[in-house]
Design an enzyme around this catalytic site. Structure first.
Site, PDB file in Angstrom:
ATOM      1  N   ASN A   9      43.891  39.239  43.193  1.00  0.00           N
ATOM      2  CA  ASN A   9      43.608  38.716  44.290  1.00  0.00           C
ATOM      3  C   ASN A   9      45.500  38.436  44.414  1.00  0.00           C
ATOM      4  O   ASN A   9      46.025  38.390  43.005  1.00  0.00           O
ATOM      5  CB  ASN A   9      43.006  37.036  43.730  1.00  0.00           C
ATOM      6  CG  ASN A   9      43.310  36.180  44.400  1.00  0.00           C
ATOM      7  OD1 ASN A   9      44.155  36.181  45.957  1.00  0.00           O
ATOM      8  ND2 ASN A   9      43.335  34.880  43.562  1.00  0.00           N
ATOM      9  N   TRP A  10      45.610  38.895  45.595  1.00  0.00           N
ATOM     10  CA  TRP A  10      47.536  39.540  45.780  1.00  0.00           C
ATOM     11  C   TRP A  10      48.182  37.180  45.835  1.00  0.00           C
ATOM     12  O   TRP A  10      49.217  37.114  45.667  1.00  0.00           O
ATOM     13  CB  TRP A  10      47.525  39.855  46.788  1.00  0.00           C
ATOM     14  CG  TRP A  10      47.941  41.742  46.352  1.00  0.00           C
ATOM     15  CD1 TRP A  10      47.260  41.909  45.087  1.00  0.00           C
ATOM     16  CD2 TRP A  10      48.316  42.154  46.871  1.00  0.00           C
ATOM     17  NE1 TRP A  10      47.092  42.936  45.782  1.00  0.00           N
ATOM     18  CE2 TRP A  10      47.794  43.632  46.864  1.00  0.00           C
ATOM     19  CE3 TRP A  10      48.672  42.148  48.664  1.00  0.00           C
ATOM     20  CZ2 TRP A  10      47.856  44.634  47.407  1.00  0.00           C
ATOM     21  CZ3 TRP A  10      48.649  43.477  49.297  1.00  0.00           C
ATOM     22  CH2 TRP A  10      48.839  45.095  48.245  1.00  0.00           C
ATOM     23  N   LYS A  11      47.008  36.976  45.874  1.00  0.00           N
ATOM     24  CA  LYS A  11      47.843  34.862  46.149  1.00  0.00           C
ATOM     25  C   LYS A  11      49.156  34.681  47.051  1.00  0.00           C
ATOM     26  O   LYS A  11      48.896  36.099  48.021  1.00  0.00           O
ATOM     27  CB  LYS A  11      48.129  34.369  45.039  1.00  0.00           C
ATOM     28  CG  LYS A  11      46.962  34.517  43.519  1.00  0.00           C
ATOM     29  CD  LYS A  11      47.334  33.986  42.603  1.00  0.00           C
ATOM     30  CE  LYS A  11      45.884  33.793  41.717  1.00  0.00           C
ATOM     31  NZ  LYS A  11      46.507  33.050  40.154  1.00  0.00           N
ATOM     32  N   HIS A  96      38.513  28.817  45.293  1.00  0.00           N
ATOM     33  CA  HIS A  96      38.915  30.061  44.875  1.00  0.00           C
ATOM     34  C   HIS A  96      39.649  28.559  43.646  1.00  0.00           C
ATOM     35  O   HIS A  96      40.547  27.842  44.482  1.00  0.00           O
ATOM     36  CB  HIS A  96      40.382  30.692  44.673  1.00  0.00           C
ATOM     37  CG  HIS A  96      41.544  30.854  43.928  1.00  0.00           C
ATOM     38  ND1 HIS A  96      42.010  30.495  43.312  1.00  0.00           N
ATOM     39  CD2 HIS A  96      41.166  32.515  42.987  1.00  0.00           C
ATOM     40  CE1 HIS A  96      42.699  31.390  42.333  1.00  0.00           C
ATOM     41  NE2 HIS A  96      42.195  31.949  42.112  1.00  0.00           N
ATOM     42  N   GLU A  98      43.134  27.394  42.688  1.00  0.00           N
ATOM     43  CA  GLU A  98      44.239  26.538  43.853  1.00  0.00           C
ATOM     44  C   GLU A  98      43.241  26.152  44.778  1.00  0.00           C
ATOM     45  O   GLU A  98      44.173  25.163  45.581  1.00  0.00           O
ATOM     46  CB  GLU A  98      45.331  27.923  43.805  1.00  0.00           C
ATOM     47  CG  GLU A  98      45.578  28.528  42.634  1.00  0.00           C
ATOM     48  CD  GLU A  98      45.729  29.868  41.641  1.00  0.00           C
ATOM     49  OE1 GLU A  98      46.202  30.685  43.025  1.00  0.00           O
ATOM     50  OE2 GLU A  98      45.820  30.506  41.305  1.00  0.00           O
ATOM     51  N   GLU A 167      35.380  32.310  37.199  1.00  0.00           N
ATOM     52  CA  GLU A 167      36.909  31.997  36.528  1.00  0.00           C
ATOM     53  C   GLU A 167      36.739  30.985  36.039  1.00  0.00           C
ATOM     54  O   GLU A 167      37.635  29.975  37.093  1.00  0.00           O
ATOM     55  CB  GLU A 167      37.757  32.094  38.127  1.00  0.00           C
ATOM     56  CG  GLU A 167      38.008  33.159  39.018  1.00  0.00           C
ATOM     57  CD  GLU A 167      38.723  34.283  39.290  1.00  0.00           C
ATOM     58  OE1 GLU A 167      40.089  34.439  39.516  1.00  0.00           O
ATOM     59  OE2 GLU A 167      39.856  32.778  40.229  1.00  0.00           O
ATOM     60  N   GLY A 173      46.092  32.536  34.972  1.00  0.00           N
ATOM     61  CA  GLY A 173      47.538  32.659  35.046  1.00  0.00           C
ATOM     62  C   GLY A 173      48.076  31.753  33.916  1.00  0.00           C
ATOM     63  O   GLY A 173      49.699  31.380  33.578  1.00  0.00           O
ATOM     64  N   SER A 211      43.701  35.993  33.319  1.00  0.00           N
ATOM     65  CA  SER A 211      44.401  36.485  33.137  1.00  0.00           C
ATOM     66  C   SER A 211      43.968  37.695  32.796  1.00  0.00           C
ATOM     67  O   SER A 211      43.688  38.585  30.914  1.00  0.00           O
ATOM     68  CB  SER A 211      44.780  35.879  31.320  1.00  0.00           C
ATOM     69  OG  SER A 211      45.594  34.480  31.885  1.00  0.00           O
ATOM     70  N   GLY A 232      44.579  37.971  39.625  1.00  0.00           N
ATOM     71  CA  GLY A 232      45.432  38.056  40.484  1.00  0.00           C
ATOM     72  C   GLY A 232      46.974  38.036  39.867  1.00  0.00           C
ATOM     73  O   GLY A 232      47.418  39.752  40.242  1.00  0.00           O
ATOM     74  N   GLY A 233      47.751  37.882  38.992  1.00  0.00           N
ATOM     75  CA  GLY A 233      49.124  38.582  38.403  1.00  0.00           C
ATOM     76  C   GLY A 233      49.086  39.843  38.127  1.00  0.00           C
ATOM     77  O   GLY A 233      50.216  40.685  38.856  1.00  0.00           O
TER      78      GLY A 233
HETATM   79  P1  PGA Z   1      45.195  35.673  36.966  1.00  0.00           P
HETATM   80  O1  PGA Z   1      44.838  34.630  38.370  1.00  0.00           O
HETATM   81  O2  PGA Z   1      45.032  37.147  36.738  1.00  0.00           O
HETATM   82  O3  PGA Z   1      46.324  35.724  37.338  1.00  0.00           O
HETATM   83  O4  PGA Z   1      44.987  34.766  36.122  1.00  0.00           O
HETATM   84  C1  PGA Z   1      43.045  35.408  38.816  1.00  0.00           C
HETATM   85  C2  PGA Z   1      43.090  34.832  40.005  1.00  0.00           C
HETATM   86  O5  PGA Z   1      43.367  33.709  40.174  1.00  0.00           O
HETATM   87  O6  PGA Z   1      41.595  34.673  40.691  1.00  0.00           O
END
Ligand code: PGA
Length: 246
Positions: A9-11, A96, A98, A167, A173, A211, A232-233
């Site tokens: 997930n590149w956000k 998601h 966010e 999640e 994050g 994470s 994500g990250g």
């Molecule tokens: P993260 O994000 O790996 O940076 O914790 C995961 C996500 O939000 O899908």
């Protein structure tokens, strides 16, 4: 054969040009392996670039990070499921954390988005997960059950198209993650929820996210309840991502 999905997930990272560069490097190191799938969720503007670069390579899937529930209309700043599909998406994230906690998305809206995606033959990846205080109060399963209620009323055939990503909000994050055992407990609960509605246990695909990094991915994937990871990250750096997938 059980699936192993590595979903990035590149956000709000990587525009079209960055995405093309990323895919060029990634694909130079990528070999298809049976049962392993690599999914990319780029920003909407980079969807066509990723879809073109991936060019139907075996084991690679491209998806949108979010869609609106209507097919078209006066919704400034939104994209619809058919638009995402036209841009090359085969799937989309829904709800998601966010989207829920920064943009106020509700379970009612996630439910409508799932239905819009199914109408357009896109795979919904419904994200669920509890906040820290909810876990501390012992409410994790109740919260997840409330979020799954967005799928209420779908028949077994439709539910069978849905992927769930668990999640925990406190793990996104933050560098903290659920232990494989904690994740497995929630995954087992989600699997049972689907089974009670007619979806065979082995058919339900449930990803873990929060994470996930190259150094913790192995014990998570060793847990039979975990069919893949949503990252994500660690997915926006091509070296880290290639290492994790390998
Ligand atoms: P993260 O994000 O790996 O940076 O914790 C995961 C996500 O939000 O899908």
């Amino acid at each position: 054969m059980s699936r192993r999905i590595f979903a990035g997930n590149w956000k709000m990272h990587l525009g079209p040009e960055d995405a093309r560069q990323f895919l060029k490097v990634f694909l130079s190191r990528y070999r298809h392996e049976a049962g392993r799938e690599v999914w990319f969720f780029p920003a909407a503007v980079a969807l066509p670039a990723v879809a073109e670069a991936a060019g139907g390579r075996a084991g690679i899937v491209v998806g949108a990070q979010n869609v609106h529930w209507e097919d078209q209309g006066a919704f400034t700043g939104e994209i619809s499921a058919p638009m995402a599909r036209q841009a090359g998406a085969q799937a989309a994230l829904v709800g998601h954390s966010e989207r829920r906690h920064i943009f106020g998305e509700t379970d009612e809206q996630t439910g409508r988005k799932v239905r819009a995606l199914l109408r357009h033959q896109l795979t919904p990846v419904l994200c669920v997960g509890e906040k820290l205080e909810e876990r501390e109060q012992g409410h994790t399963l109740q919260v997840v059950e409330g979020q799954l209620a967005a799928l209420a009323g779908l028949d077994a055939a439709a539910l069978g198209q849905v992927i769930v990503a668990y999640e925990p909000v406190w793990a996104i994050g933050t560098g903290k993650n659920a232990t494989p055992k904690d994740a497995a407990e929630v995954h087992g609960f989600i699997r049972a929820w689907f089974a009670a509605r007619g979806v065979a246990e082995r058919h339900t695909t449930i990803l873990y996210g929060g994470s996930v990094k190259p150094d913790n991915v192995k014990p998570l994937l060793a847990e039979p309840e975990i069919n893949g990871v949503l990252v994500g990250g660690a997915s926006v750096n091509v070296a880290t991502w290639s290492e994790m997938v390998r």
